[in-house]
Design a protein around this motif. Structure first.
Motif, PDB file in Angstrom:
ATOM      1  N   LEU A 213      11.930   7.026  -8.707  1.00  0.00           N
ATOM      2  CA  LEU A 213      10.759   7.759  -9.161  1.00  0.00           C
ATOM      3  C   LEU A 213       9.604   6.776  -9.302  1.00  0.00           C
ATOM      4  O   LEU A 213       9.702   5.789 -10.036  1.00  0.00           O
ATOM      5  N   LEU A 214       8.509   7.038  -8.580  1.00  0.00           N
ATOM      6  CA  LEU A 214       7.345   6.156  -8.578  1.00  0.00           C
ATOM      7  C   LEU A 214       6.193   6.862  -9.277  1.00  0.00           C
ATOM      8  O   LEU A 214       5.893   8.020  -8.992  1.00  0.00           O
ATOM      9  N   ARG A 215       5.529   6.124 -10.189  1.00  0.00           N
ATOM     10  CA  ARG A 215       4.433   6.722 -10.959  1.00  0.00           C
ATOM     11  C   ARG A 215       3.389   5.658 -11.265  1.00  0.00           C
ATOM     12  O   ARG A 215       3.735   4.534 -11.635  1.00  0.00           O
ATOM     13  N   ASP A 216       2.135   6.012 -11.081  1.00  0.00           N
ATOM     14  CA  ASP A 216       1.022   5.111 -11.404  1.00  0.00           C
ATOM     15  C   ASP A 216       1.152   3.761 -10.699  1.00  0.00           C
ATOM     16  O   ASP A 216       0.912   2.703 -11.284  1.00  0.00           O
ATOM     17  N   GLY A 217       1.555   3.804  -9.428  1.00  0.00           N
ATOM     18  CA  GLY A 217       1.581   2.586  -8.632  1.00  0.00           C
ATOM     19  C   GLY A 217       2.772   1.691  -8.867  1.00  0.00           C
ATOM     20  O   GLY A 217       2.775   0.531  -8.434  1.00  0.00           O
ATOM     21  N   LYS A 218       3.818   2.197  -9.525  1.00  0.00           N
ATOM     22  CA  LYS A 218       5.004   1.359  -9.723  1.00  0.00           C
ATOM     23  C   LYS A 218       6.243   2.241  -9.824  1.00  0.00           C
ATOM     24  O   LYS A 218       6.158   3.443 -10.140  1.00  0.00           O
ATOM     25  N   ALA A 219       7.391   1.639  -9.538  1.00  0.00           N
ATOM     26  CA  ALA A 219       8.665   2.332  -9.667  1.00  0.00           C
ATOM     27  C   ALA A 219       9.077   2.299 -11.130  1.00  0.00           C
ATOM     28  O   ALA A 219       9.216   1.225 -11.713  1.00  0.00           O
TER      29      ALA A 219
ATOM     30  N   VAL B 279       7.681  -1.752  -2.387  1.00  0.00           N
ATOM     31  CA  VAL B 279       7.004  -0.468  -2.540  1.00  0.00           C
ATOM     32  C   VAL B 279       5.889  -0.566  -3.575  1.00  0.00           C
ATOM     33  O   VAL B 279       4.792  -0.016  -3.383  1.00  0.00           O
ATOM     34  N   ASN B 280       6.123  -1.270  -4.676  1.00  0.00           N
ATOM     35  CA  ASN B 280       5.083  -1.446  -5.683  1.00  0.00           C
ATOM     36  C   ASN B 280       3.845  -2.109  -5.096  1.00  0.00           C
ATOM     37  O   ASN B 280       2.707  -1.691  -5.349  1.00  0.00           O
ATOM     38  N   ARG B 281       4.055  -3.155  -4.309  1.00  0.00           N
ATOM     39  CA  ARG B 281       2.917  -3.853  -3.706  1.00  0.00           C
ATOM     40  C   ARG B 281       2.182  -2.956  -2.720  1.00  0.00           C
ATOM     41  O   ARG B 281       0.946  -2.959  -2.661  1.00  0.00           O
ATOM     42  N   ALA B 282       2.933  -2.175  -1.962  1.00  0.00           N
ATOM     43  CA  ALA B 282       2.302  -1.273  -0.999  1.00  0.00           C
ATOM     44  C   ALA B 282       1.472  -0.209  -1.717  1.00  0.00           C
ATOM     45  O   ALA B 282       0.354   0.118  -1.298  1.00  0.00           O
ATOM     46  N   LEU B 283       1.997   0.324  -2.811  1.00  0.00           N
ATOM     47  CA  LEU B 283       1.269   1.339  -3.558  1.00  0.00           C
ATOM     48  C   LEU B 283       0.002   0.747  -4.186  1.00  0.00           C
ATOM     49  O   LEU B 283      -1.054   1.379  -4.184  1.00  0.00           O
ATOM     50  N   ASN B 284       0.112  -0.460  -4.697  1.00  0.00           N
ATOM     51  CA  ASN B 284      -1.058  -1.098  -5.298  1.00  0.00           C
ATOM     52  C   ASN B 284      -2.117  -1.447  -4.259  1.00  0.00           C
ATOM     53  O   ASN B 284      -3.303  -1.543  -4.584  1.00  0.00           O
ATOM     54  N   ASP B 285      -1.698  -1.617  -3.004  1.00  0.00           N
ATOM     55  CA  ASP B 285      -2.651  -1.872  -1.920  1.00  0.00           C
ATOM     56  C   ASP B 285      -3.336  -0.586  -1.449  1.00  0.00           C
ATOM     57  O   ASP B 285      -4.242  -0.636  -0.612  1.00  0.00           O
ATOM     58  N   GLY B 286      -2.876   0.556  -1.962  1.00  0.00           N
ATOM     59  CA  GLY B 286      -3.491   1.825  -1.600  1.00  0.00           C
ATOM     60  C   GLY B 286      -3.219   2.270  -0.179  1.00  0.00           C
ATOM     61  O   GLY B 286      -4.020   2.999   0.416  1.00  0.00           O
ATOM     62  N   LEU B 287      -2.078   1.861   0.372  1.00  0.00           N
ATOM     63  CA  LEU B 287      -1.757   2.238   1.751  1.00  0.00           C
ATOM     64  C   LEU B 287      -1.386   3.722   1.843  1.00  0.00           C
ATOM     65  O   LEU B 287      -0.777   4.264   0.919  1.00  0.00           O
TER      66      LEU B 287
END
Length: 398
Positions: free
Chosen positions: A272-278, A340-348
């Motif tokens: 479960l991923l929320r707010d840019g992190k797992a 995945v956290n890094r990818a989400l924080n990069d806004g991909l």
């Protein structure tokens, strides 16, 4: 140009599409329009060329065309103002890019027409490619094994999106995948998703995968609930392949409320991923693997999770986490979560996150995966609260 393409595309075969597009180019003051298709590994853009055109394959990682593909926006080169690269999309399904050569390419006023042309060409590609093999041949950089042919022929598009939902997935190794398969369907307000990993390799695994996904679709289309769907698949596997089994995740997401219902049949737990992190791993198996249900008298148990707007679910097969480096170290869950956290924080975009993830896994194992590696994202982002439109309507009438 769009009207002309729509009228004339049905008159030719798939092999003539590139010539058809080239003939229509002058209608938008373009000297050339070239279709590039992403190969199966999503590492190269391959030109679909007509007579008289010469183009090289382009790297997705290192070119402006690749940036248009990964970022889903139009790209221009300051030193080449006559050329523009436009993502080739059908909905959110990334097919490749369109190269338009025109003296007006540097003018941002061209962006709207360029998008319209690209969307139209993508639709024609989808409609016409089933009548020939040119698109499939162009996308393949290596011979595809029969096991992979079976699986790819059964898959839905890798990406689907609405205003409030995104689902995207990716599989490796593209040319030899056999045991992993997924499916999804949106019916009214319920998104149904199934991700399966069958035991074995090659034709036997892909044959079992074919049965599993067909049994899943049949149960879903018959209106069975999650529990009875899992039981139906289990019985078909045991009946037709008594010495084999498949792990699986069966999910239903109510897009009005965000309520996620899930059965985990011996599969790795989803994140479960929320707010840019797992934030946590969802509960592990709530049922035995499909085909082994007779070993327990207990019916499959459904786990329920209430999602927050913007939440994502990351599901994967063990080929992701079990991939090993040259020194034997597993890719592992921690490395997966960190990536995945890094990818989400990069806004991909979600499809690009999936592409980069599977490329990282393949690279980690030195391009030699020992098992199928599949990952799948489900994102819920409601545009408004349930029934909010009724309040807006009431306000407009007062």
């Amino acid at each position: 140009m769009v009207r002309w393409l729509q009228l004339n595309a049905p008159r030719g075969g798939p092999d003539e599409l590139s010539q058809l597009v080239a003939r229509a180019a002058p209608a938008i003051d373009a000297s050339e329009i070239v279709i590039y298709l992403a190969d199966y590994t999503q590492s190269l853009l391959v030109p679909l060329l007509g007579a008289g055109l010469v183009r090289d394959e382009l790297s997705i990682e290192t070119t402006l065309a690749g940036r248009a593909f990964t970022n889903l926006d139009i790209q221009r080169a300051p030193d080449n103002p006559d050329r523009v690269w436009v993502p080739l999309l059908l909905g959110c399904e990334r097919m490749g890019v369109l190269e338009i050569v025109s003296p007006a390419a540097a003018d941002v006023a061209m962006d709207g027409p360029a998008w319209e042309v690209a969307v139209n060409i993508a639709q024609i590609l989808v409609n016409r490619r089933l009548y020939g093999d040119v698109v499939e041949r162009m996308r393949r950089r290596l011979p595809m094994q029969v096991a992979a042919e079976i699986v790819w022929g059964l898959l839905p598009p890798l990406t689907f999106a609405t205003d409030d939902l995104v689902i995207t997935a990716i599989l490796e190794p593209c040319y030899d995948v056999g045991g992993d398969i997924f499916d999804y369907a949106l019916n009214d307000d319920v998104l149904s998703v199934g991700l399966f990993d069958t035991c074995g390799h090659g034709i036997k695994a892909s044959t079992l995968a074919s049965l599993v996904v067909s049994a899943y679709r049949n149960a879903r289309r018959c209106g069975l609930d999650l529990v009875d769907t899992a039981i139906s698949i289990d019985r078909w596997v045991r009946s037709e392949h008594p010495n084999f089994f498949a792990t699986g995740l069966l999910m239903e997401l109510d897009r009005q409320t965000g309520r996620l219902s899930m059965i985990n049949a011996g599969h790795p737990g989803a994140m479960l991923l929320r707010d840019g992190k797992a934030i946590r791993e969802l509960p592990g198996p709530t049922a035995l693997p499909l085909g082994l249900g007779h070993l327990s008298a207990r019916r499959p148990r459904v786990h329920v999770e209430d999602l927050h707007p913007g939440d994502r679910i990351l599901a994967y097969t063990d080929g992701i986490t079990d991939a090993r480096s040259a020194d034997g170290e597993q890719f592992g869950l921690d490395r997966l979560v960190d990536f995945v956290n890094r990818a989400l924080n990069d806004g991909l975009p979600s499809p690009e996150t999936m592409r980069r993830l599977v490329r990282a896994v393949v690279g980690y194992q030195d391009d030699k995966l020992e098992d199928d590696a599949t990952a799948l994202f489900v994102e819920w982002q409601p545009p408004h609260l349930p029934l909010a439109h009724l309040r807006d309507l009431a306000a407009g009438q007062s």
